[in-house]
Enzyme design. Structure first.
Site, PDB file in Angstrom:
ATOM      1  N   ASP A  49      65.478 -36.273   4.484  1.00 30.82           N
ATOM      2  CA  ASP A  49      66.352 -37.075   5.362  1.00 30.82           C
ATOM      3  C   ASP A  49      66.102 -36.584   6.905  1.00 30.82           C
ATOM      4  OD1 ASP A  49      67.419 -34.686   4.372  1.00 30.82           O
ATOM      5  OD2 ASP A  49      69.444 -35.240   5.006  1.00 30.82           O
ATOM      6  N   LYS A 162      75.191 -37.757   1.740  1.00 30.94           N
ATOM      7  CA  LYS A 162      75.263 -36.114   2.303  1.00 30.94           C
ATOM      8  C   LYS A 162      75.721 -36.190   3.688  1.00 30.94           C
ATOM      9  CE  LYS A 162      72.637 -33.887   4.441  1.00 30.94           C
ATOM     10  NZ  LYS A 162      71.552 -33.153   5.389  1.00 30.94           N
ATOM     11  N   GLU A 203      78.385 -30.643   2.488  1.00 27.46           N
ATOM     12  CA  GLU A 203      77.432 -29.678   3.009  1.00 27.46           C
ATOM     13  C   GLU A 203      78.114 -28.697   4.217  1.00 27.46           C
ATOM     14  OE1 GLU A 203      72.888 -28.764   4.707  1.00 27.46           O
ATOM     15  OE2 GLU A 203      73.437 -31.008   4.154  1.00 27.46           O
ATOM     16  N   GLU A 205      77.236 -25.740   6.061  1.00 23.05           N
ATOM     17  CA  GLU A 205      76.085 -24.788   6.096  1.00 23.05           C
ATOM     18  C   GLU A 205      76.847 -23.612   7.057  1.00 23.05           C
ATOM     19  OE1 GLU A 205      71.677 -24.286   7.256  1.00 23.05           O
ATOM     20  OE2 GLU A 205      72.349 -26.080   7.641  1.00 23.05           O
ATOM     21  N   LYS A 245      76.724 -28.709  -1.110  1.00 24.35           N
ATOM     22  CA  LYS A 245      75.411 -28.227  -0.988  1.00 24.35           C
ATOM     23  C   LYS A 245      75.848 -27.144   0.086  1.00 24.35           C
ATOM     24  CE  LYS A 245      71.066 -29.406   1.299  1.00 24.35           C
ATOM     25  NZ  LYS A 245      70.314 -30.647   1.742  1.00 24.35           N
ATOM     26  N   SER A 316      68.997 -28.367  -3.385  1.00 22.65           N
ATOM     27  CA  SER A 316      68.603 -29.523  -2.612  1.00 22.65           C
ATOM     28  C   SER A 316      67.713 -29.253  -1.236  1.00 22.65           C
ATOM     29  CB  SER A 316      70.127 -29.923  -2.257  1.00 22.65           C
ATOM     30  OG  SER A 316      69.693 -31.248  -1.303  1.00 22.65           O
ATOM     31  N   TYR A 378      69.492 -31.765  12.469  1.00 17.19           N
ATOM     32  CA  TYR A 378      68.399 -32.689  11.593  1.00 17.19           C
ATOM     33  C   TYR A 378      68.254 -34.089  12.548  1.00 17.19           C
ATOM     34  CZ  TYR A 378      69.236 -30.427   7.106  1.00 17.19           C
ATOM     35  OH  TYR A 378      69.241 -29.410   6.377  1.00 17.19           O
TER      36      TYR A 378
END
Length: 378
Positions: A49, A162, A203, A205, A245, A316, A378
């Site tokens: 992604d 996600k 997610e 992180e 995640k 993932s 991202y």
């Protein structure tokens, strides 16, 4: 007093059931079954992604121009890999552009996955933005119009989504405000996804940037997860139809001592046991800049540690499944098969690691290379 206490417990359980009644029995069943299929034994997720900007940086490393055609060719390479890929890859997270692209033969890339029995997913957040009032912390944008986009993505074939939030470790972070805000953002996203038939992958992180110790990383991860699951409960998210995640618990990239896989496994599972409800079907770890070999060895240790684990613990991975693929491909058609073989090997290795059964060779085209990118977006 005991009788009144029991009535209170029964009332709270009934009230919680009623709050989830916005999801039909059929929808809850579908969400649960999809989540369970994604974390089936020996399987995990390929995170493909990357945004246009991020994949451009990956292409720069192999001197490939960042064009729509080259992005499509690369994703076609990934998704047209031998059908045995589905033995270890249960789902693929797509970037929105990819959801509508087609192969050379006019087949939608998303249909290429579905033909293999691989579940298509979609990245739905719009990237991190500064969280004002904090010390260089962030939150994630994209809630505006999310319900409409989720409905459109489901119609186009996606069955899960996600959303990524990031938190930093320092002497003063993650702050209470950052954990509270990001927890609530993730919960609002998850609730919207479920209402529109998509399994939300949550997610949060905790970044590896910095020189923090393993103990500091574990504490920050535990606090973050506690805020996230409090928020998910407040927003009546159906946990059985969701996935987590998180980061693996590791010292910061600048820390003087690198933790062993066994140390990472114990710290990671301990953090999860303290914060993640058993009703969550599975945990799909991000690789977070770890090398391909370290990601696999850590995942194997996580699934081998002598601690009870009520969830499926799988992967993932983005960079840790693609670095060797890109390095082998080099943008050349004659290298497609060799690049696909790299993907098959990495998927199989991590499939075994997700069951604590990996004992093989971690060598690959980029196996020992650090994939860390500071302040990764991202």
């Amino acid at each position: 007093i005991l009788k009144r206490g029991r009535k209170t417990v029964l009332y709270l359980r009934f009230a919680n059931y009623c709050m989830m009644s916005h999801l039909s029995h059929e929808l809850r069943k579908e969400l649960r079954e999809t989540a369970e299929a994604i974390v089936a034994p020996g399987k995990g997720i390929l995170a493909a992604d990357e945004s246009t900007g991020t994949i451009g940086k990956r292409f720069d490393s192999i001197k490939v121009e960042n064009t729509e055609a080259n992005r499509r060719d690369y994703r076609q390479l990934l998704f047209s890999t031998d059908p045995s890929l589905a033995n270890n890859i249960s789902g693929v997270i797509l970037y929105e552009e990819t959801l509508y692209q087609k192969t050379d033969n006019g087949v939608r890339l998303v249909d290429l996955l579905k033909e293999k029995g691989i579940i298509p997913g979609i990245k739905v957040d719009k990237g991190v933005v500064p969280l004002h009032g904090t010390t260089n912390e962030n939150t994630t944008q994209g809630l505006d119009g999310l319900a409409e986009r989720c409905a459109k993505y489901r119609e186009s074939g996606a069955r899960f989504a996600k959303w990524r939030c990031t938190l930093k470790i320092s002497q003063t972070t993650p702050s209470y405000l950052a954990m509270l805000e990001n927890g609530n953002v993730l919960a609002r996203y998850a609730s919207i996804c479920q209402a529109n038939g998509l399994v939300p992958i949550v997610e949060p992180e905790v970044l590896v940037d910095g020189d923090h110790s393993l103990v500091q990383a574990q504490r920050a991860t535990e606090r973050t997860l506690a805020f996230v699951y409090k928020a998910l409960a407040d927003h009546n998210v159906y946990l059985e139809g969701s996935l987590l995640k998180p980061n693996m618990v590791t010292p910061g990239m600048s820390h003087a001592t690198k933790a062993t896989p066994q140390e990472v496994g114990e710290a990671t599972v301990t953090a999860l046991r303290r914060c993640v409800p058993a009703s969550v079907p599975g945990v799909c770890f991000l690789s977070g800049g770890l090398s391909e070999s370290d990601a696999t060895l850590n995942l194997n240790a996580i699934n081998s540690i002598n601690l009870k684990r009520p969830w499926s613990l799988t992967f993932s991975f983005g960079r840790a499944l693609q670095a060797s693929v890109l390095k082998t491909w080099q943008g050349k058609p004659e290298n497609v098969k060799a690049a696909q073989d790299q993907l098959l090997k990495l998927a199989k290795n991590n499939g075994l690691a997700s069951m604590g059964k990996f004992t093989g060779d971690t060598s690959s085209a980029a196996s020992g290379e650090s994939l860390f990118v500071a302040n990764h977006t991202y």
